[in-house]
Structure formats: C-alpha cells, structure tokens
Design a protein around this motif. Structure first.
Motif, mmCIF file in Angstrom:
data_model
loop_
_atom_site.group_PDB
_atom_site.id
_atom_site.type_symbol
_atom_site.label_atom_id
_atom_site.label_comp_id
_atom_site.label_asym_id
_atom_site.label_seq_id
_atom_site.Cartn_x
_atom_site.Cartn_y
_atom_site.Cartn_z
ATOM 1 N N LEU A 1 -2.134 -16.732 3.060
ATOM 2 C CA LEU A 1 -2.950 -15.810 3.847
ATOM 3 C C LEU A 1 -2.120 -14.804 4.628
ATOM 4 O O LEU A 1 -2.505 -13.637 4.751
ATOM 5 N N ASP A 2 -0.993 -15.241 5.179
ATOM 6 C CA ASP A 2 -0.151 -14.300 5.926
ATOM 7 C C ASP A 2 0.367 -13.195 5.006
ATOM 8 O O ASP A 2 0.321 -12.004 5.348
ATOM 9 N N ALA A 3 0.862 -13.594 3.850
ATOM 10 C CA ALA A 3 1.386 -12.605 2.905
ATOM 11 C C ALA A 3 0.269 -11.688 2.408
ATOM 12 O O ALA A 3 0.475 -10.485 2.229
ATOM 13 N N ALA A 4 -0.914 -12.259 2.208
ATOM 14 C CA ALA A 4 -2.048 -11.452 1.753
ATOM 15 C C ALA A 4 -2.433 -10.424 2.802
ATOM 16 O O ALA A 4 -2.707 -9.259 2.485
ATOM 17 N N ALA A 5 -2.476 -10.832 4.058
ATOM 18 C CA ALA A 5 -2.820 -9.904 5.132
ATOM 19 C C ALA A 5 -1.778 -8.791 5.243
ATOM 20 O O ALA A 5 -2.120 -7.612 5.422
ATOM 21 N N ASN A 6 -0.498 -9.154 5.112
ATOM 22 C CA ASN A 6 0.555 -8.135 5.179
ATOM 23 C C ASN A 6 0.428 -7.142 4.027
ATOM 24 O O ASN A 6 0.601 -5.934 4.209
ATOM 25 N N ALA A 7 0.101 -7.657 2.832
ATOM 26 C CA ALA A 7 -0.055 -6.771 1.676
ATOM 27 C C ALA A 7 -1.248 -5.849 1.848
ATOM 28 O O ALA A 7 -1.196 -4.662 1.490
ATOM 29 N N ALA A 8 -2.348 -6.380 2.396
ATOM 30 C CA ALA A 8 -3.534 -5.546 2.619
ATOM 31 C C ALA A 8 -3.235 -4.457 3.648
ATOM 32 O O ALA A 8 -3.669 -3.298 3.492
ATOM 33 N N ARG A 9 -2.501 -4.794 4.696
ATOM 34 C CA ARG A 9 -2.174 -3.788 5.715
ATOM 35 C C ARG A 9 -1.223 -2.733 5.151
ATOM 36 O O ARG A 9 -1.335 -1.539 5.480
ATOM 37 N N ALA A 10 -0.289 -3.180 4.308
ATOM 38 C CA ALA A 10 0.612 -2.209 3.684
ATOM 39 C C ALA A 10 -0.174 -1.242 2.803
ATOM 40 O O ALA A 10 0.118 -0.036 2.766
ATOM 41 N N PHE A 11 -1.155 -1.764 2.125
ATOM 42 C CA PHE A 11 -2.010 -0.910 1.300
ATOM 43 C C PHE A 11 -2.772 0.088 2.169
ATOM 44 O O PHE A 11 -2.919 1.258 1.817
ATOM 45 N N LEU A 12 -3.262 -0.378 3.321
ATOM 46 C CA LEU A 12 -4.009 0.504 4.211
ATOM 47 C C LEU A 12 -3.135 1.599 4.800
ATOM 48 O O LEU A 12 -3.627 2.682 5.135
ATOM 49 N N ASN A 13 -1.837 1.340 4.931
ATOM 50 C CA ASN A 13 -0.952 2.399 5.421
ATOM 51 C C ASN A 13 -0.964 3.596 4.480
ATOM 52 O O ASN A 13 -0.865 4.738 4.915
ATOM 53 N N ALA A 14 -1.106 3.310 3.173
ATOM 54 C CA ALA A 14 -1.148 4.395 2.194
ATOM 55 C C ALA A 14 -2.560 4.891 1.934
ATOM 56 O O ALA A 14 -2.748 6.036 1.532
ATOM 57 N N HIS A 15 -3.543 4.026 2.155
ATOM 58 C CA HIS A 15 -4.944 4.359 1.873
ATOM 59 C C HIS A 15 -5.797 3.937 3.072
ATOM 60 O O HIS A 15 -6.530 2.949 3.004
ATOM 61 N N PRO A 16 -5.712 4.632 4.179
ATOM 62 C CA PRO A 16 -6.348 4.184 5.426
ATOM 63 C C PRO A 16 -7.875 4.186 5.400
ATOM 64 O O PRO A 16 -8.484 3.619 6.307
ATOM 65 N N SER A 17 -8.492 4.760 4.388
ATOM 66 C CA SER A 17 -9.954 4.821 4.342
ATOM 67 C C SER A 17 -10.532 3.899 3.270
ATOM 68 O O SER A 17 -11.659 4.111 2.808
ATOM 69 N N THR B 1 -5.513 0.362 -6.927
ATOM 70 C CA THR B 1 -5.782 -1.066 -7.058
ATOM 71 C C THR B 1 -4.557 -1.955 -7.071
ATOM 72 O O THR B 1 -4.661 -3.135 -6.794
ATOM 73 N N GLY B 2 -3.386 -1.435 -7.409
ATOM 74 C CA GLY B 2 -2.233 -2.308 -7.610
ATOM 75 C C GLY B 2 -1.919 -3.205 -6.434
ATOM 76 O O GLY B 2 -1.940 -4.419 -6.542
ATOM 77 N N THR B 3 -1.615 -2.626 -5.276
ATOM 78 C CA THR B 3 -1.241 -3.413 -4.118
ATOM 79 C C THR B 3 -2.404 -4.265 -3.620
ATOM 80 O O THR B 3 -2.202 -5.385 -3.162
ATOM 81 N N LEU B 4 -3.604 -3.739 -3.719
ATOM 82 C CA LEU B 4 -4.755 -4.505 -3.269
ATOM 83 C C LEU B 4 -4.989 -5.717 -4.166
ATOM 84 O O LEU B 4 -5.362 -6.788 -3.688
ATOM 85 N N GLU B 5 -4.761 -5.588 -5.449
ATOM 86 C CA GLU B 5 -4.860 -6.734 -6.341
ATOM 87 C C GLU B 5 -3.830 -7.791 -5.961
ATOM 88 O O GLU B 5 -4.109 -8.995 -6.022
ATOM 89 N N GLN B 6 -2.650 -7.362 -5.604
ATOM 90 C CA GLN B 6 -1.628 -8.321 -5.174
ATOM 91 C C GLN B 6 -2.087 -9.050 -3.910
ATOM 92 O O GLN B 6 -1.886 -10.263 -3.776
#
Length: 444
Positions: A358-374, A343-348
């Motif tokens: 929104l740009d920073a939020a999208a980048n953070a969500a994609r970074a989270f998906l790199n570690a948790h792709p599912s 939850t940490g990065t996704l909460e951010q």
C-alpha cells in the motif's frame, strides 16, 4: 451497593446495572459491536425483552441479566430481538456469477468430488438459495454440489426453511430468476422445492464454529457481517473461517469489508465486483497469481446498490492488467490517445495495491498525479488505499477530489456513499448512489 432499578427506564446507561452490561453480554455471546448498529437500537431491544420478561416473572433488571446468563433460551430471545435480517436475492450479483464460474473450474480440476459451499451467516436464506440457483443455471447438477447455511437466529432459519418470500426479497430490475424458480403463492413467491432441498440449514454461532464439525469448503460466503464486529472479533471470525476453507478455496465478503481482508493479508481473486479473496499461496507457485483459469472476467454494469453499510464496489485494480516487464515500442505521440498515455504509472500503482504494497502504491499514485494533476482515477485509487489502511478522513477527501474532477465517477460515488452511510449520513449516501446509478444509465 445501591438498590437495583426495577424499571429499565431508571437504569442509566453509564451505571453498572444499565445497558452497558447487556452490551458486554451480547458482545461475548455473538460478537456484536453495539456501536455498529447504535446503542439506542440495542437499548430498545433489551428494554422490550426485559419488560416482557418482567410481566411473566417479576424481578429487577439484575434478575433479568442473571436469567440471561443462566438460560440459553432466554439469551436466544434477546439475540432474536437484536438481530434484524436485511438481505435479498442476488445481493451483489457479480459474486454469484463468479462463484458459479469458479465452481465449474473446481469440478473440472477434481472430477468426481462435489463442490462444497458455506453461507455464514445465511439470515433468512436468500443468499444460500441464490447460490443454488446460480450453480444450477451454470449447468451444475444438484448432486455435484452441497450448500450448508448457518445462522445464529432460529427465527431467520425458520423463514429460510419455509422458502416463501415477499416483495422485499426481490430487488433490482433483473428478476428473471423469479419467473424460472418461484411460483406465486399466498401473497408471495414459493421457491421451487428442487432448489430449496439443495440447501441444508442449521443453527450455529460464528464465534463458536467447530472446524472439525464440517468438511472443508471450497467457497465460503461471509458477507456484510464482519462490519458489525470490533477488530478483535473480526480477526477471531476470520481465523475460524480460514479453518473451514479448503486449500485453494475462495472467501466472499461484503463490499465494505474488502479493506479488512487486505489488512489481514488475504489476496484479491481479481474478479470485478465479486469481493472474493483467498489466502496467499504457501508454495512458490501461486495458482492465483492471475485470472482464474476458465473463469472469464467481465466488466459488468453497476449493480443495484442498497443505501446500507455495504455500498462499496471492488477497487479498480481488481481487473487491472499485469504490469509489462518487457519494453514496449513507443508510438508516435500524435497517434497515442490521451487516456492511453496516462495509464502506465497508474497501472503500476494499481498492481502494487493489489499485491498489498500500500505504501508503494500510494507513492506511485502520487507520482502519477504530479504529472497528471487532474486525473480522477488516481485520486480514487488513493481513496481506496486510505480505506484499506483505515484512514477515514483521508479516504473521504480523496473520493471528494475525484468527484470534483469527474462528477460521474461511479466508483468514487459508490465508495463515498458507503463512507457516509457508515458515518450515519444515509440521506447524503442515497443521493450519491442515485448519481452513481445515473452515471451508468441505471434507473434505480
């Protein structure tokens, strides 16, 4: 110049004297974007009114258009034919619960000053009366609030003033309020006069609101109408509403309109499923930076959702906790639940989205998906961010990816259903809404 068509059927929509000039006239008068309801619907309404007018007066389509521009009563007849009310009591019920809680806070902060609420447009009155019932059931006496309700349609207002409703006005499974505040009468239900008398109805056009004609309102509900305007008209209406909103006031919109308000720089009030916003605080101290004082945030069950253009639900970040700024002691990996460790990065990402970054939020969500792709929640968040940016295809792709990973993801189901409805695919939208209902045990 060629002869004007005597019959509406002879007028091609692409010609100067076809439907286009009536669409322009309706746009100038009430702000209607014909594409939002379909040009065929506007064409049918104009055809109906023109044929009735011609039976009484004779004349060409050009004569009828001239009459519309010169006679407000004739123009009102066309408006009534185009505006078709579609509402019901306690539509998006969390909004009314939130309003009642916030009203109690407002009254506590300003003792002796009544809470003022505006319902615009109010249609046939169900929304305004839902506000009144919510405030009274929250223990707020009628003398401690005022409700003004305006609409462009006199026909709708006449129904509202009568306060007598049929079965279609009562939807969903929670109808206890009907037992408490209505009596069976004339094949329908008649509202308690004490509730009915607490609302003041008047005719007004959202495009021509005079902010000086009203004392400012603590709460403004303008729900499920902005979607029928083009971008320029949406901005004009929001400016007018901002002029009516008191300092520290709250604006409630429809579920499908939340992205618009984010794009216009308004801030979410952080109340799940309420679709409530406020203007950014101008002073350094932001009284809206967290949850409203005295207004407990609850996580309600999925509300009854119509298969209409307003089927969005509030973005998931609306109830997200603030990101921790102090280090947290690490837990042994074997005792940390899998959900917690994700939850940490996704909460951010949610926090950044809630702040409008929104740009920073999208980048953070994609970074989270790199570690948790599912992770379906991350794809859902990317879909909401894309919606807020107006990126139609991207948002739908993200919602579908979320549903591929989690077929019972109710927020993704509801958002994608709303997108499909806006695309005109109401059959597929209904199927998704049914799945969303089953995902939370609803029988709707």
């Amino acid at each position: 110049m060629s002869a004007l068509p005597h019959s509406f059927d002879d007028a091609s929509p692409g010609e100067p004297f076809g439907i286009g000039r009536f669409i322009d006239l309706l746009h100038r008068t009430i702000g209607l974007d014909a594409e939002s309801i379909g040009t065929n619907a506007v064409s049918r309404a104009v055809r109906e009114r023109y044929n009735l007018w011609r039976e009484r007066h004779g004349g060409t389509l050009d004569d009828y258009h001239r009459d519309l521009t010169q006679d407000p009563a004739r123009m009102q007849e066309l408006i009534e034919a185009v505006v078709v009310p579609e509402t019901w009591f306690f539509r998006d019920p969390e909004a009314f619960g939130a309003l009642a809680r916030l009203a109690r806070v407002r009254l506590h902060e300003r003792p002796g000053k009544p809470v003022r609420v505006l319902s615009a447009p109010c249609s046939t009155g169900e929304e305004a009366y839902s506000i009144a019932m919510s405030l009274i059931e929250a223990g707020i006496a009628p003398e401690r609030f005022t409700i003004d309700a305006i609409d462009v349609s006199e026909r709708a207002l006449s129904i509202a003033r009568r306060a007598h409703y049929g079965r279609n006005a009562f939807r969903g499974r929670s109808l206890g309020y009907r037992e408490r505040h209505f009596r069976v009468a004339d094949g329908g239900w008649q509202l308690d006069p004490a509730i009915a008398q607490s609302v003041r109805f008047s005719q007004a056009n959202l495009l021509h609101l005079d902010a000086h004609a009203f004392e400012r309102f603590d709460f403004v509900l303008c729900r499920n109408v902005l979607i029928y305007f083009d971008r320029e008209t949406q901005c004009a209406v929001l400016r007018a509403l901002d002029g009516l909103l008191a300092e520290g006031g709250t604006l409630f919109v429809g579920p499908a309109e939340t992205g618009l308000l984010m794009r216009e720089g308004l801030c979410s009030a952080n109340i799940p499923l309420a679709f409530a916003f406020h203007r950014p605080e101008r002073e350094s101290a932001n009284v809206f930076s967290g949850a409203w004082p005295g207004a407990p945030v609850v996580t309600p069950s999925l509300p009854a959702m119509p298969a209409l253009k307003s089927a969005f639900v509030l973005p998931a970040w609306a109830s997200a906790p603030l990101v921790r700024t102090a280090p947290v002691a690490a837990k042994p990996i074997e005792t940390m639940p899998a959900k917690h460790e994700q939850t940490g990065t996704l909460e951010q990402a949610r926090e950044l989205a809630d702040a409008g970054q929104l740009d920073a939020a999208a980048n953070a969500a994609r970074a989270f998906l790199n570690a948790h792709p599912s992770n379906a929640d991350a794809y859902y968040l990317l879909g909401v961010i894309a919606d807020a940016r107006g990126e139609k295809q991207e948002s739908r792709a993200h919602y579908r990816r979320a549903l591929y990973l989690d077929p019972a993801h109710r927020e993704a189901l509801a958002h994608l259903a709303a997108c499909l409805t806006l695309d005109g695919d109401e059959g597929a939208a209904r199927l998704l809404l049914a799945r969303a209902g089953r995902a939370t045990g609803s029988t709707r």
